[in-house]
Write a protein that holds these residues in place. Structure first.
Motif, PDB file in Angstrom:
ATOM      1  N   ARG A  92       1.060  -1.270  -0.059  1.00  0.00           N
ATOM      2  CA  ARG A  92       0.615  -0.186   0.213  1.00  0.00           C
ATOM      3  C   ARG A  92       0.772   1.004  -0.163  1.00  0.00           C
ATOM      4  NH1 ARG A  92      -3.075  -3.795   3.150  1.00  0.00           N
ATOM      5  NH2 ARG A  92      -5.505  -3.438   2.077  1.00  0.00           N
ATOM      6  N   VAL A 139       0.642   7.719   1.956  1.00  0.00           N
ATOM      7  CA  VAL A 139       1.581   9.631   1.703  1.00  0.00           C
ATOM      8  C   VAL A 139       1.713  10.307   3.155  1.00  0.00           C
ATOM      9  CG1 VAL A 139       1.389  11.230   0.791  1.00  0.00           C
ATOM     10  CG2 VAL A 139       0.831   9.223  -0.332  1.00  0.00           C
ATOM     11  N   VAL A 146      -4.364  13.153  -3.538  1.00  0.00           N
ATOM     12  CA  VAL A 146      -3.242  13.033  -4.443  1.00  0.00           C
ATOM     13  C   VAL A 146      -4.174  12.633  -5.729  1.00  0.00           C
ATOM     14  CG1 VAL A 146      -1.863  10.591  -3.898  1.00  0.00           C
ATOM     15  CG2 VAL A 146      -2.466  13.282  -2.155  1.00  0.00           C
ATOM     16  N   VAL A 169      -2.873   8.735  -8.381  1.00  0.00           N
ATOM     17  CA  VAL A 169      -1.771   7.537  -8.441  1.00  0.00           C
ATOM     18  C   VAL A 169      -2.605   7.059  -9.080  1.00  0.00           C
ATOM     19  CG1 VAL A 169      -1.284   5.577  -7.616  1.00  0.00           C
ATOM     20  CG2 VAL A 169      -1.578   7.031  -6.084  1.00  0.00           C
ATOM     21  N   TYR A 187      -8.127  10.032  -4.714  1.00  0.00           N
ATOM     22  CA  TYR A 187      -7.588   9.615  -3.771  1.00  0.00           C
ATOM     23  C   TYR A 187      -8.258  10.430  -2.909  1.00  0.00           C
ATOM     24  CZ  TYR A 187      -6.755   5.056  -6.063  1.00  0.00           C
ATOM     25  OH  TYR A 187      -6.984   4.246  -6.812  1.00  0.00           O
ATOM     26  N   LYS A 225      -7.662  12.461   1.430  1.00  0.00           N
ATOM     27  CA  LYS A 225      -7.319  11.870   2.385  1.00  0.00           C
ATOM     28  C   LYS A 225      -7.187  10.844   2.897  1.00  0.00           C
ATOM     29  CE  LYS A 225      -5.742  13.383   6.759  1.00  0.00           C
ATOM     30  NZ  LYS A 225      -5.130  14.848   7.756  1.00  0.00           N
ATOM     31  N   SER A 247      -8.099   7.800   1.874  1.00  0.00           N
ATOM     32  CA  SER A 247      -7.323   6.260   0.745  1.00  0.00           C
ATOM     33  C   SER A 247      -5.580   6.945   1.349  1.00  0.00           C
ATOM     34  CB  SER A 247      -7.774   6.335  -0.197  1.00  0.00           C
ATOM     35  OG  SER A 247      -8.616   6.034  -0.088  1.00  0.00           O
ATOM     36  N   TRP A 248      -5.735   7.459   1.562  1.00  0.00           N
ATOM     37  CA  TRP A 248      -3.441   7.879   0.646  1.00  0.00           C
ATOM     38  C   TRP A 248      -2.958   8.549   2.141  1.00  0.00           C
ATOM     39  CZ3 TRP A 248      -2.411  12.651   3.616  1.00  0.00           C
ATOM     40  CH2 TRP A 248      -3.247  13.716   2.553  1.00  0.00           C
ATOM     41  N   SER A 249      -3.871   8.413   3.288  1.00  0.00           N
ATOM     42  CA  SER A 249      -3.046   8.953   4.348  1.00  0.00           C
ATOM     43  C   SER A 249      -2.944   7.084   5.131  1.00  0.00           C
ATOM     44  CB  SER A 249      -3.628   9.933   5.505  1.00  0.00           C
ATOM     45  OG  SER A 249      -5.257   8.975   5.593  1.00  0.00           O
ATOM     46  N   ILE A 304      -3.072   3.302  -0.181  1.00  0.00           N
ATOM     47  CA  ILE A 304      -3.697   2.655  -1.155  1.00  0.00           C
ATOM     48  C   ILE A 304      -3.109   1.912  -2.437  1.00  0.00           C
ATOM     49  CG2 ILE A 304      -4.018   3.792  -3.347  1.00  0.00           C
ATOM     50  CD1 ILE A 304      -3.749   6.686  -2.860  1.00  0.00           C
ATOM     51  N   LEU A 356       2.693   9.492  -9.128  1.00  0.00           N
ATOM     52  CA  LEU A 356       1.549   9.614  -7.695  1.00  0.00           C
ATOM     53  C   LEU A 356       2.089  11.571  -8.254  1.00  0.00           C
ATOM     54  CD1 LEU A 356       1.906   8.995  -4.618  1.00  0.00           C
ATOM     55  CD2 LEU A 356       2.761  11.066  -5.145  1.00  0.00           C
TER      56      LEU A 356
END
Length: 353
Positions: free
Chosen positions: A126, A129, A139, A141, A146, A148, A150-152, A155, A164
């Motif tokens: 995953r 970020v 963000v 990809v 996506y 926050k 998801s990316w925090s 992903i 990215l």
């Protein structure tokens, strides 16, 4: 005979159309199902041959045309065999949900999906970020956006190279290429504080030495034009005001005549039977009708005066203002326009100078 033939021909056309409609309506789903089955069989053949690169697109298109559970199962297995573990993991999750919620649940497919989900879970990598500031808004990809949530937290991504992009309002985007390996876990990407956007200003032309003199000449010309317009507008205002005064006088005199018309004292030659004992005319008598007609005229004159007098006053005031003031030298000379429009209970005067 001709009319009968036409009727029969029309009926034949209608019947033919009614028969053709069901065939047309059901032809498209049948074609889609046939195409999906053909793609499915070709995809399974490629899987049997071990050519998963060719098999997966065929199965994906078959599932798009006809989302059947068997096709989805083979598609998930194909992605897993191709090494696209994140994509396969998502497809097996979809298969589990689809099989559970089917009209006749397929517990065998649910069990198969759960076994593969359990096996693929540890293999997943995953992309997490990490932001150094809060200027980032989203963000991307591989072109997919996506938020926050998801990316925090991560992903899921297939092994390989991924592009990215981090964006923020009023910020320069951050670009990075992320390489995902076969080991699983987390791939952390630390994004520095996004730089502010750079606004490039165009060349500035310095003012010429002749510009002040030109501005002065323009100001004098604009002032003269302004005064001329003021005299014209003021003259129109005086004329309109005078006309309003005339109609005001007509209102007063006509209203007085209307009152006298219905009085026996001011009509000595009138028929005495048209007046009562107090000397006022009876309703519907000739003097009464003449009096009401004059009152209507007086009201018309009053309405005209109510429009003309305010417009004349405004015109006179605007004209005086234009004639007694100077034009702003910092503004270019503009044309002038006057518009007088009637409104409820009066009129309005608008203009640009």
């Amino acid at each position: 005979m001709t009319r009968v033939c036409r009727f029969v021909s029309s009926a034949a056309v209608i019947v033919t159309a009614l028969v053709a409609v069901p065939q047309t309506s059901f032809a498209d789903p049948g074609d889609r199902a046939a195409a999906a089955e053909d793609l499915f069989q070709r995809g399974k053949s490629r899987m049997t041959e071990g050519n998963f690169t060719a098999a997966c697109p065929l199965l994906a298109e078959s599932y798009r045309l006809d989302p059947a559970g068997g096709t989805l199962q083979n598609l998930a297995i194909c992605y897993e065999s191709l090494g696209k573990w994140a994509t396969a993991y998502a497809r097996f999750q979809e298969l589990r949900t689809l099989s559970k919620n089917a009209e006749r649940p397929r517990l065998d497919r649910v069990k198969l999906a759960e076994e593969h989900i359990e096996k693929l879970g540890p293999r997943l990598t995953r992309i997490v970020v990490v932001m150094e500031d809060h200027g980032a808004q989203e963000v991307d990809v591989d072109g997919v956006t996506y938020q926050k949530a998801s990316w925090s937290t991560g992903i899921a991504a297939d092994p390989g190279s991924h592009e990215l992009v981090v964006r923020g309002n009023g910020k320069q985007p951050f670009h990075s290429t992320v390489q995902i390996g076969q080991t699983g876990g987390e791939q952390r990407v630390v994004v520095p504080a996004l730089a502010d956007e750079v606004l490039v200003a165009g060349p500035v032309t310095p003012p010429s030495a002749e510009q002040p003199a030109a501005n002065a000449d323009d100001s004098v010309a604009a002032t003269r034009k302004r005064h001329t317009i003021g005299y014209v507008v003021g003259g129109v205002g005086v004329a309109v005001l005078a006309a309003g005064a005339v109609f005001g006088v007509l209102t007063i005199t006509t209203n007085a005549k209307a009152k006298d018309k219905c009085s026996r004292d001011t009509n000595p030659g009138a028929n005495a039977t048209e007046f009562d004992a107090s000397g006022r005319c009876f309703v519907d008598s000739d003097p009464w009708k003449d009096s009401n007609a004059m009152k209507d005229d007086a009201r018309t004159f009053a309405n005209i005066a109510n429009v003309l007098v305010p417009v004349g006053v405004v015109g006179l005031g605007v004209g005086a203002w234009l004639a007694l003031t100077k034009s702003n030298s910092s503004q270019p000379a503009k044309g002038a326009s006057i518009r007088i429009s009637p409104s409820l209970g009066g009129a309005s005067l608008e203009g640009t100078f």
